[in-house]
Scaffold this active site. Structure first.
Site: not given
Ligand code: COA
Length: 266
Positions: A77, A120, A140
């Site tokens: 991300a 992912e 993360e």
């Protein structure tokens, strides 16, 4: 014939001779980090590829390869817009769900980093073909988070819950070789990664597409149902495939030695 198009942060192309489509994540300066635009463009690119089915006689798009520009798959991300682009903040179908439900098989071709939401994304694909120098991880935890799009769940399925916890709790990167050992990478290649991935995609593209779609559906269902229910589901898929022209075509090729089958997705 090759068709191509460009979105703000992705490139897409489709070769109607082979039935293989390509999508390239194209934010190399940010290691293809997933911002809102890239998530949208990834779905947009897949929709554009899907539209090639509608234009074609039968099903023309039969396999897709997703890769990253600039020698890296995706560093996860985009941390600079993290609060509003996190998976929990999305409404509607995410790019992960879109890939998982895509009617043709999707292969993640991984070079460089495959981290966080990038991992992912690769896990949402049907296959992961990795370069020997690529690396995988869930960083993360270093930000006080967990992979928000089901990464631990998917990896627990593919490998085992303990291995998934090891990756997600340490945030460590693992090598492609290790990724293959735990079942995360399907295959690992050196300089021949492009060639081998393309050959695999073309192999899938030459198979009867409705059978391929049903197999994808069956594998997805297998993680959500018990064996009995899953077997009944496959029985229904099987009976409907028996009615297809492609089944007839395959049966004819089996019976006639010289006959090369041509599957139409009907
Ligand atoms: N979001 C936004 N930008 C990112 C990014 C991310 N997830 N990952 C890398 N970038 C950017 C860097 O800020 C840098 O930009 P700059 O050149 O403008 O400074 C550029 O991509 C190159 O990254 P850099 O860190 O210089 O490369 P590196 O080879 O030294 O390290 C990584 C590569 C992947 C190890 C490192 O970038 C990293 O840890 N990224 C974050 C990964 C992450 O935590 N992802 C999950 C978020 S939940």
């Amino acid at each position: 014939m090759e068709h191509d198009t460009e979105f703000d942060t992705t490139l897409a192309s489709f070769d109607d001779d082979t039935g293989v489509g390509h999508v390239t994540l194209n934010r190399p300066d940010s290691l293809n980090a997933l911002n809102t635009q890239l998530r949208e463009d990834l779905v947009g690119s897949l929709e554009w590829l899907e539209s090639k089915n509608d234009e074609a006689d039968g099903i023309a798009l039969r396999a897709v390869i997703v890769e990253g520009a600039g020698g890296t798959f995706c560093a996860g991300a985009d941390v600079t817009e993290f609060s509003d682009s996190s998976p929990g903040a999305q409404s509607g179908q995410s790019h992960y769900e879109f890939i998982a439900a895509f009617p043709a098989p999707v292969i993640a071709k991984v070079r460089g980093y495959c981290l966080g939401g990038g991992l992912e994304t690769a896990l949402a694909c049907d296959f992961r073909f990795a370069h020997e120098e690529s690396s995988f991880g869930f960083p993360e935890v270093n930000l006080g988070l967990l992979p928000g799009a089901g990464g631990v769940q998917y990896l627990a399925e593919l490998a085992d819950p303990s291995t998934a916890k090891e990756l997600a709790m340490t945030g460590e990167h693992i090598s492609a070789e290790h990724a293959a050992e735990i079942g995360l990478a399907n295959r690992v290649y050196g300089d021949d990664l492009d060639e081998e991935t393309q050959a695999f995609a073309e192999q899938l593209a030459s198979q009867p597409p409705l059978a391929i779609q049903s197999i994808k559906e069956s594998a997805a269902i297998s993680t959500q149902t018990g064996l009995e229910e899953g077997r009944a589901y496959d029985g229904r898929l099987f009976r409907s495939l028996l009615e297809t022209d492609d089944h007839e075509e395959g049966a004819r090729a089996f019976a006639e030695d010289e006959y090369e089958p041509e599957f139409k997705g009907r």
